[in-house]
Design a protein around this motif. Structure first.
Motif, short mmCIF file in Angstrom:
data_model
loop_
_atom_site.label_atom_id
_atom_site.label_comp_id
_atom_site.label_asym_id
_atom_site.label_seq_id
_atom_site.Cartn_x
_atom_site.Cartn_y
_atom_site.Cartn_z
N ARG A 113 -3.73 -2.28 -9.23
CA ARG A 113 -5.07 -2.79 -8.93
C ARG A 113 -5.90 -2.89 -10.21
NH1 ARG A 113 -6.70 1.01 -5.83
NH2 ARG A 113 -5.83 0.15 -3.91
N SER A 114 -5.73 -1.91 -11.12
CA SER A 114 -6.46 -1.95 -12.39
C SER A 114 -6.01 -3.10 -13.27
CB SER A 114 -6.29 -0.62 -13.13
OG SER A 114 -4.98 -0.50 -13.68
N LEU A 115 -4.80 -3.62 -12.98
CA LEU A 115 -4.28 -4.77 -13.73
C LEU A 115 -4.60 -6.09 -13.03
CD1 LEU A 115 -0.75 -3.35 -14.70
CD2 LEU A 115 -2.76 -3.52 -16.16
N GLY A 116 -5.38 -6.01 -11.96
CA GLY A 116 -5.82 -7.22 -11.27
C GLY A 116 -4.91 -7.68 -10.15
N ALA A 117 -4.02 -6.80 -9.69
CA ALA A 117 -3.08 -7.18 -8.62
C ALA A 117 -3.44 -6.47 -7.32
CB ALA A 117 -1.66 -6.82 -9.02
N LYS A 118 -3.28 -7.20 -6.22
CA LYS A 118 -3.53 -6.62 -4.90
C LYS A 118 -2.23 -6.16 -4.22
CE LYS A 118 -7.82 -9.11 -3.93
NZ LYS A 118 -8.53 -10.01 -2.98
N LYS A 119 -1.10 -6.60 -4.76
CA LYS A 119 0.19 -6.22 -4.17
C LYS A 119 1.16 -5.80 -5.27
CE LYS A 119 0.26 -8.94 0.12
NZ LYS A 119 0.52 -7.82 1.06
N ILE A 120 2.12 -4.98 -4.86
CA ILE A 120 3.22 -4.60 -5.75
C ILE A 120 4.53 -4.99 -5.08
CG2 ILE A 120 1.92 -2.66 -6.71
CD1 ILE A 120 3.88 -0.83 -5.05
N ALA A 121 5.60 -5.00 -5.85
CA ALA A 121 6.94 -5.24 -5.31
C ALA A 121 7.91 -4.28 -5.98
CB ALA A 121 7.37 -6.68 -5.54
N THR A 122 8.91 -3.85 -5.25
CA THR A 122 9.94 -2.96 -5.80
C THR A 122 11.32 -3.43 -5.35
OG1 THR A 122 10.06 -1.39 -3.96
CG2 THR A 122 8.31 -1.02 -5.60
N GLY A 123 12.34 -2.86 -5.94
CA GLY A 123 13.71 -3.25 -5.62
C GLY A 123 14.35 -2.41 -4.53
N HIS A 124 13.54 -1.82 -3.65
CA HIS A 124 14.10 -1.02 -2.56
C HIS A 124 14.75 -1.91 -1.50
CE1 HIS A 124 11.30 2.05 -4.17
NE2 HIS A 124 12.17 2.91 -3.68
N TYR A 125 15.77 -1.35 -0.87
CA TYR A 125 16.43 -2.04 0.24
C TYR A 125 15.80 -1.56 1.54
CZ TYR A 125 19.98 -3.82 -2.94
OH TYR A 125 20.63 -4.48 -3.97
N ALA A 126 14.80 -2.30 1.99
CA ALA A 126 14.08 -2.01 3.23
C ALA A 126 13.33 -3.28 3.59
CB ALA A 126 13.12 -0.84 3.05
N LYS A 127 12.78 -3.31 4.81
CA LYS A 127 12.11 -4.51 5.28
C LYS A 127 10.78 -4.14 5.92
CE LYS A 127 13.27 -8.84 7.64
NZ LYS A 127 14.37 -9.58 8.30
N ILE A 128 9.75 -4.91 5.62
CA ILE A 128 8.43 -4.71 6.21
C ILE A 128 8.13 -5.87 7.15
CG2 ILE A 128 5.95 -4.50 5.77
CD1 ILE A 128 6.68 -3.40 2.99
N ALA A 129 7.71 -5.54 8.36
CA ALA A 129 7.30 -6.55 9.33
C ALA A 129 5.93 -6.18 9.85
CB ALA A 129 8.31 -6.63 10.48
N SER A 130 5.28 -7.11 10.53
CA SER A 130 3.95 -6.82 11.08
C SER A 130 3.83 -7.40 12.48
CB SER A 130 2.86 -7.39 10.17
OG SER A 130 2.96 -8.79 10.09
N GLU A 131 3.00 -6.74 13.26
CA GLU A 131 2.75 -7.16 14.63
C GLU A 131 1.37 -6.68 15.03
OE1 GLU A 131 4.57 -5.77 18.82
OE2 GLU A 131 6.04 -6.71 17.48
N ASN A 132 0.53 -7.61 15.49
CA ASN A 132 -0.84 -7.27 15.88
C ASN A 132 -1.58 -6.53 14.76
OD1 ASN A 132 -0.42 -8.35 18.49
ND2 ASN A 132 0.52 -6.42 19.17
#
Length: 360
Positions: A113-132
């Motif tokens: 966030r201090s570098l001006g980013a709202k998101k990060i990314a990593t090399g983990h093997y997992a999945k994010i989903a969203s609902e409601n």
């Protein structure tokens, strides 16, 4: 220009390919190399200098800006001291889970966030989903590399700010992408074990921080059959390093730790990998944390639980004993659950959260 994404770059093949995937999608990406441990030993598995060289190679090939940060103070205070304290108590902690919760997905997010980013990314093997408008964690395409066990403490705020580019890619394809693009990391040996210990001898490392308190080794008949050098050297289900050889009158089977009497500093062992003393149908957990569901919503449901990374998943149900104690019951025998380890709860491929294994 699209929102900036900071990719956590370890120097390994997974994070390098994650950066490449987002870069090829046209994302506005920069990278961050984090140093979380000050000691640098070429033989330890934590060679930060070499890791940085691999990270620089990936960024140079992609023409991506690389930032560096030293989070070793935060790691020491939030992870390592907890790790040592747990071992002093004879527990079996998992610092990688705490590292994800407090460093990789907290300190890193704040720094991004201090570098001006709202998101990060990593090399983990997992999945994010969203609902409601609620986020949840599910298992990735490559089940052999599934890291949801290590990520089960992430909360809604953290998941809303994270991207896992490898969620739908298998490891072999990741390595092929890296090789074809010329990343130095394509054949880099994967790090194994606890990061700050790496390939060092565990006993030698841990004895620098914890004083040995020798005690008795006792068999299932409460007969003293040996001496241990310290309770913190062992965990439930352990075979190697107990220090018991062949004994007159005993079966010709290996010995395994099945119980630790912390109050009396006694180590209980039994013979045979399938000895009933190693198996349990009920496990108690504390400090239950859930990603999406409420605690009441998971009680007495048919769920799955896992007591080790990539370990077998067992059918189970959960009963609340009091505010911070829950009993996990299974119709199946669960081998060698150890106090201090995490028990992670799943509903099919959805990771619900988890708690710390404890005494009832």
């Amino acid at each position: 220009m699209s929102e900036k994404i900071i990719v956590g770059l370890s120097g390994g093949v997974d994070s390098s390919v994650s950066l490449k995937i987002l870069h090829e999608k046209g994302c506005n990406v920069e990278a961050l190399f984090m140093k979380n441990w000050d000691e640098d030993d070429e033989n330890s598995g934590c060679n930060a200098k070499e890791d940085l060289e691999y990270a620089e190679d990936a960024c140079k090939k992609l023409n991506v800006k690389l930032h560096t940060a030293n989070f070793s103070d935060e790691y020491w205070n939030n992870i390592f001291l907890n790790f040592i304290d747990s071992y002093k108590k004879g527990l079996t902690p998992n610092p990688d889970i705490l590292c994800n919760k407090f460093i990789k997905f907290k300190v890193f997010i704040d720094h991004a966030r201090s570098l001006g980013a709202k998101k990060i990314a990593t090399g983990h093997y997992a999945k994010i989903a969203s609902e409601n408008s609620r986020f949840f964690l599910t298992t990735p395409k490559d089940s052999k590399k599934d890291q949801t066990y290590f990520l089960h403490t992430l909360d809604q705020n953290q998941l809303s700010k994270v991207i896992f580019p490898l969620s739908d890619i298998e490891k072999e394809k990741v390595k092929k992408i890296a090789k074809n693009f010329g990343f130095k990391s394509y054949d880099k040996k994967e790090s194994m074990g606890i990061c700050f210990i790496g390939n060092k001898k565990f006993k030698k490392f841990i004895s620098s921080y914890i004083k040995n308190i020798p005690g008795e080794i006792v068999n299932e008949n409460n007969v003293v059959i040996g001496k241990h050098n310290g309770m913190f050297y062992t965990t439930i289900g352990q075979r190697e390093g107990i220090g018991i050889g062949g004994m007159k009158g005993a079966k010709n089977l290996p010995w395994y730790v099945y119980k630790k009497d912390l109050e009396n500093n006694k180590l209980y062992v039994c013979q045979g990998n399938n000895n009933p003393l190693l198996f349990h149908k009920s496990i108690f957990i504390k400090d239950l944390e859930l990603i999406t569901d409420s605690i009441d919503s998971i009680l007495e449901r048919n769920l799955l639980c896992q007591v080790r990374h990539l370990g077998e998943k067992y059918f189970c149900s959960i009963e609340k004993i009091n505010k911070n104690l829950f009993r996990v019951d299974s119709n199946e025998l669960i081998r060698a659950p150890a106090q201090g380890q995490s028990l992670v709860i799943f509903d099919d491929n959805k990771c619900l959260g988890g708690g710390i294994i404890t005494n009832g």
